[in-house]
Design a protein around this motif. Structure first.
Motif, PDB file in Angstrom:
ATOM      1  N   LEU A 151      20.614  72.217  34.531  1.00  0.00           N
ATOM      2  CA  LEU A 151      19.169  72.387  34.507  1.00  0.00           C
ATOM      3  C   LEU A 151      18.541  71.251  33.712  1.00  0.00           C
ATOM      4  CD1 LEU A 151      18.717  76.197  33.738  1.00  0.00           C
ATOM      5  CD2 LEU A 151      18.186  75.043  35.884  1.00  0.00           C
ATOM      6  N   SER A 152      17.397  70.773  34.173  1.00  0.00           N
ATOM      7  CA  SER A 152      16.655  69.834  33.347  1.00  0.00           C
ATOM      8  C   SER A 152      16.140  70.585  32.127  1.00  0.00           C
ATOM      9  CB  SER A 152      15.484  69.244  34.134  1.00  0.00           C
ATOM     10  OG  SER A 152      14.488  70.239  34.353  1.00  0.00           O
ATOM     11  N   ASP A 153      15.746  69.851  31.096  1.00  0.00           N
ATOM     12  CA  ASP A 153      15.276  70.513  29.881  1.00  0.00           C
ATOM     13  C   ASP A 153      14.003  71.312  30.129  1.00  0.00           C
ATOM     14  OD1 ASP A 153      17.378  69.680  28.319  1.00  0.00           O
ATOM     15  OD2 ASP A 153      16.403  67.847  27.667  1.00  0.00           O
ATOM     16  N   GLN A 154      13.126  70.790  30.980  1.00  0.00           N
ATOM     17  CA  GLN A 154      11.919  71.553  31.318  1.00  0.00           C
ATOM     18  C   GLN A 154      12.290  72.854  32.027  1.00  0.00           C
ATOM     19  OE1 GLN A 154       8.048  69.593  32.424  1.00  0.00           O
ATOM     20  NE2 GLN A 154       9.447  67.978  33.104  1.00  0.00           N
ATOM     21  N   ALA A 155      13.218  72.763  32.981  1.00  0.00           N
ATOM     22  CA  ALA A 155      13.630  73.961  33.725  1.00  0.00           C
ATOM     23  C   ALA A 155      14.307  74.965  32.800  1.00  0.00           C
ATOM     24  CB  ALA A 155      14.565  73.572  34.864  1.00  0.00           C
ATOM     25  N   ARG A 156      15.072  74.467  31.823  1.00  0.00           N
ATOM     26  CA  ARG A 156      15.743  75.375  30.889  1.00  0.00           C
ATOM     27  C   ARG A 156      14.738  76.123  30.035  1.00  0.00           C
ATOM     28  NH1 ARG A 156      17.738  72.026  27.905  1.00  0.00           N
ATOM     29  NH2 ARG A 156      16.582  72.449  25.993  1.00  0.00           N
ATOM     30  N   LEU A 157      13.701  75.426  29.555  1.00  0.00           N
ATOM     31  CA  LEU A 157      12.670  76.084  28.754  1.00  0.00           C
ATOM     32  C   LEU A 157      11.900  77.100  29.582  1.00  0.00           C
ATOM     33  CD1 LEU A 157      11.343  72.976  26.778  1.00  0.00           C
ATOM     34  CD2 LEU A 157      12.589  74.925  25.813  1.00  0.00           C
ATOM     35  N   ILE A 158      11.636  76.757  30.837  1.00  0.00           N
ATOM     36  CA  ILE A 158      10.939  77.685  31.725  1.00  0.00           C
ATOM     37  C   ILE A 158      11.797  78.921  31.975  1.00  0.00           C
ATOM     38  CG2 ILE A 158      10.126  78.010  34.102  1.00  0.00           C
ATOM     39  CD1 ILE A 158       9.209  75.055  34.014  1.00  0.00           C
ATOM     40  N   ILE A 193      -2.180  59.008  21.766  1.00  0.00           N
ATOM     41  CA  ILE A 193      -3.557  59.298  21.363  1.00  0.00           C
ATOM     42  C   ILE A 193      -4.045  60.564  22.062  1.00  0.00           C
ATOM     43  CG2 ILE A 193      -4.134  56.885  20.888  1.00  0.00           C
ATOM     44  CD1 ILE A 193      -5.527  56.784  23.616  1.00  0.00           C
ATOM     45  N   ASP A 194      -3.160  61.188  22.834  1.00  0.00           N
ATOM     46  CA  ASP A 194      -3.526  62.412  23.542  1.00  0.00           C
ATOM     47  C   ASP A 194      -3.613  63.586  22.580  1.00  0.00           C
ATOM     48  OD1 ASP A 194      -3.470  61.108  26.016  1.00  0.00           O
ATOM     49  OD2 ASP A 194      -1.314  61.478  26.244  1.00  0.00           O
ATOM     50  N   ASN A 195      -4.419  64.587  22.937  1.00  0.00           N
ATOM     51  CA  ASN A 195      -4.372  65.844  22.192  1.00  0.00           C
ATOM     52  C   ASN A 195      -3.178  66.644  22.719  1.00  0.00           C
ATOM     53  OD1 ASN A 195      -5.193  67.398  24.527  1.00  0.00           O
ATOM     54  ND2 ASN A 195      -7.328  66.845  24.100  1.00  0.00           N
ATOM     55  N   PRO A 196      -2.765  67.714  22.044  1.00  0.00           N
ATOM     56  CA  PRO A 196      -1.553  68.432  22.460  1.00  0.00           C
ATOM     57  C   PRO A 196      -1.548  68.928  23.908  1.00  0.00           C
ATOM     58  CG  PRO A 196      -2.082  68.996  20.207  1.00  0.00           C
ATOM     59  CD  PRO A 196      -3.221  68.160  20.706  1.00  0.00           C
ATOM     60  N   PRO A 197      -2.633  69.570  24.416  1.00  0.00           N
ATOM     61  CA  PRO A 197      -2.579  69.990  25.821  1.00  0.00           C
ATOM     62  C   PRO A 197      -2.412  68.816  26.782  1.00  0.00           C
ATOM     63  CG  PRO A 197      -4.325  71.157  24.660  1.00  0.00           C
ATOM     64  CD  PRO A 197      -3.852  70.080  23.736  1.00  0.00           C
ATOM     65  N   GLU A 198      -3.078  67.696  26.479  1.00  0.00           N
ATOM     66  CA  GLU A 198      -2.942  66.515  27.342  1.00  0.00           C
ATOM     67  C   GLU A 198      -1.518  65.970  27.295  1.00  0.00           C
ATOM     68  OE1 GLU A 198      -7.522  64.751  26.926  1.00  0.00           O
ATOM     69  OE2 GLU A 198      -5.916  64.016  25.619  1.00  0.00           O
ATOM     70  N   TYR A 199      -0.956  65.945  26.088  1.00  0.00           N
ATOM     71  CA  TYR A 199       0.406  65.424  25.948  1.00  0.00           C
ATOM     72  C   TYR A 199       1.395  66.277  26.733  1.00  0.00           C
ATOM     73  CZ  TYR A 199       4.665  63.535  23.951  1.00  0.00           C
ATOM     74  OH  TYR A 199       5.902  62.948  23.809  1.00  0.00           O
ATOM     75  N   LEU A 200       1.264  67.592  26.623  1.00  0.00           N
ATOM     76  CA  LEU A 200       2.171  68.488  27.342  1.00  0.00           C
ATOM     77  C   LEU A 200       2.045  68.293  28.849  1.00  0.00           C
ATOM     78  CD1 LEU A 200       4.207  70.822  26.647  1.00  0.00           C
ATOM     79  CD2 LEU A 200       2.365  72.391  27.257  1.00  0.00           C
ATOM     80  N   LEU A 207       6.574  72.298  32.785  1.00  0.00           N
ATOM     81  CA  LEU A 207       6.459  73.324  31.751  1.00  0.00           C
ATOM     82  C   LEU A 207       4.997  73.689  31.532  1.00  0.00           C
ATOM     83  CD1 LEU A 207       7.709  75.072  29.515  1.00  0.00           C
ATOM     84  CD2 LEU A 207       7.584  73.071  28.007  1.00  0.00           C
ATOM     85  N   SER A 208       4.134  72.690  31.506  1.00  0.00           N
ATOM     86  CA  SER A 208       2.704  72.939  31.307  1.00  0.00           C
ATOM     87  C   SER A 208       2.128  73.794  32.428  1.00  0.00           C
ATOM     88  CB  SER A 208       1.945  71.606  31.221  1.00  0.00           C
ATOM     89  OG  SER A 208       0.561  71.814  31.088  1.00  0.00           O
ATOM     90  N   GLU A 209       2.495  73.473  33.671  1.00  0.00           N
ATOM     91  CA  GLU A 209       1.984  74.236  34.812  1.00  0.00           C
ATOM     92  C   GLU A 209       2.480  75.676  34.767  1.00  0.00           C
ATOM     93  OE1 GLU A 209      -0.220  73.440  37.065  1.00  0.00           O
ATOM     94  OE2 GLU A 209      -0.514  71.453  36.193  1.00  0.00           O
ATOM     95  N   PHE A 210       3.739  75.868  34.387  1.00  0.00           N
ATOM     96  CA  PHE A 210       4.282  77.224  34.308  1.00  0.00           C
ATOM     97  C   PHE A 210       3.529  78.045  33.261  1.00  0.00           C
ATOM     98  CE2 PHE A 210       7.075  80.288  32.221  1.00  0.00           C
ATOM     99  CZ  PHE A 210       7.428  81.092  33.292  1.00  0.00           C
ATOM    100  N   ILE A 211       3.322  77.459  32.091  1.00  0.00           N
ATOM    101  CA  ILE A 211       2.638  78.175  31.008  1.00  0.00           C
ATOM    102  C   ILE A 211       1.234  78.579  31.441  1.00  0.00           C
ATOM    103  CG2 ILE A 211       1.686  77.922  28.677  1.00  0.00           C
ATOM    104  CD1 ILE A 211       4.091  76.014  28.148  1.00  0.00           C
ATOM    105  N   HIS A 212       0.518  77.648  32.066  1.00  0.00           N
ATOM    106  CA  HIS A 212      -0.857  77.965  32.485  1.00  0.00           C
ATOM    107  C   HIS A 212      -0.893  78.933  33.658  1.00  0.00           C
ATOM    108  CE1 HIS A 212      -1.887  74.420  29.989  1.00  0.00           C
ATOM    109  NE2 HIS A 212      -3.058  75.018  29.897  1.00  0.00           N
ATOM    110  N   SER A 213       0.212  79.049  34.389  1.00  0.00           N
ATOM    111  CA  SER A 213       0.250  80.023  35.485  1.00  0.00           C
ATOM    112  C   SER A 213       0.504  81.437  34.976  1.00  0.00           C
ATOM    113  CB  SER A 213       1.330  79.632  36.501  1.00  0.00           C
ATOM    114  OG  SER A 213       2.631  79.851  35.983  1.00  0.00           O
ATOM    115  N   LYS A 214       1.091  81.558  33.789  1.00  0.00           N
ATOM    116  CA  LYS A 214       1.431  82.860  33.235  1.00  0.00           C
ATOM    117  C   LYS A 214       0.465  83.336  32.158  1.00  0.00           C
ATOM    118  CE  LYS A 214       5.171  83.490  35.667  1.00  0.00           C
ATOM    119  NZ  LYS A 214       5.250  84.585  36.678  1.00  0.00           N
ATOM    120  N   TRP A 215      -0.217  82.407  31.509  1.00  0.00           N
ATOM    121  CA  TRP A 215      -1.154  82.760  30.441  1.00  0.00           C
ATOM    122  C   TRP A 215      -2.512  82.127  30.722  1.00  0.00           C
ATOM    123  CZ3 TRP A 215       4.026  81.946  29.280  1.00  0.00           C
ATOM    124  CH2 TRP A 215       4.661  82.967  28.549  1.00  0.00           C
TER     125      TRP A 215
END
Length: 270
Positions: A151-158, A193-200, A207-215
């Protein structure tokens, strides 16, 4: 259900340093949180505090160590809750995905929690190459983790979050899904120079798309628990002279830096 915040992070993400710095602030009433009673099992954090007071980094917690530490806390507005550090060795978090099994301790804490703080450290994650900038012929190189069936690291966290969500939903808990805070640690390591949501979104888009799809309203913040890089053997004079509690900061969703490391917890409780 009371405000019960579960701290979750794999090995090397900075849980030890965050906990030690947070404990110093709670003991000294620095920030918007304070202790609301006696905490238990503080030994790993106290050892880390001693090392930080010497201006050096804390040791890594052995994989076999299991320390459940519960901290009763309250905000300045008298909202109360508790911080739960259920598993101090980060490798045990990774093993949940590998084994697809949850221990009784983890099961109990997942179903009883009202919020989750997920600590991630981007510099430790394997990020996939961009197919738009990398020739297709090179996408099957041996060092590509996907070619090994991993699994990629993003997939593992998801998958870790999916396991937690599944356990929570199948527990018969009638409450809504726990609130979540993605805490991007070691922010001082990141040249951005990104803020945290932009960086993610830019660096961990899946991972960002998954989080926003669930919360609906996930809290995404940055963390630099130490504020600077420390050595494991050579003491830092500034840390020794000023005290560790003078260092470290939180990056709020809009990019503003704050020295109050209690902010993520305060936002989740209130």
């Amino acid at each position: 259900m009371k405000n019960s915040i579960l701290i979750i992070g794999e090995s090397g993400v900075g849980k030890t340093h965050f906990g030690a710095q947070l404990l110093m602030r709670l003991n000294q009433n620095i920030g918007q949180l304070s202790m609301d009673g006696a905490a238990d099992n503080l030994e790993p954090f106290l050892e880390a505090m001693d090392r930080l007071n010497e201006g050096i980094t804390a040791d890594h917690t052995p994989v076999t160590t299991y320390v459940e530490s519960i901290w009763p806390i309250k905000t300045a507005n008298n909202y109360k809750g508790e911080l739960i550090w259920p598993d101090y060795a980060g490798e045990q978090v990774s093993n949940i995905v590998i084994s697809h099994s949850i221990s009784n301790q983890w099961y109990k804490r997942i179903i009883e929690s009202s919020s989750w703080i997920i600590i991630i450290r981007p510099t430790l994650l394997r990020l996939p190459e961009d197919l738009l900038s990398k020739p297709i012929i090179d996408t099957s190189e041996p060092n590509d983790p996907t070619n090994k069936g991993e699994l990629s690291d993003q997939a593992r966290l998801i998958e870790l979050l999916q396991i937690f969500l599944y356990v929570y939903s199948k527990s018969g808990n009638s409450l809504q899904t726990p609130k979540i805070c993605m805490l991007i640690s070691c922010w001082d390591e990141l040249d951005t120079i990104d803020n945290p949501p932009e960086y993610l979104q830019k660096h961990l888009p899946m991972l960002s798309e998954f989080i926003h799809s669930k919360w609906d309203k996930p809290l995404i913040m940055g963390l630099s628990a130490l504020g600077k890089v420390l050595n494991m053997e050579i003491p830092d004079d500034e840390y020794q002279n000023s005290g560790p509690e003078k260092f470290g900061y939180i990056v709020q969703p809009n990019g503003t830096h704050s020295p109050d490391l209690t902010l993520p917890i305060t936002f989740l409780i209130e």
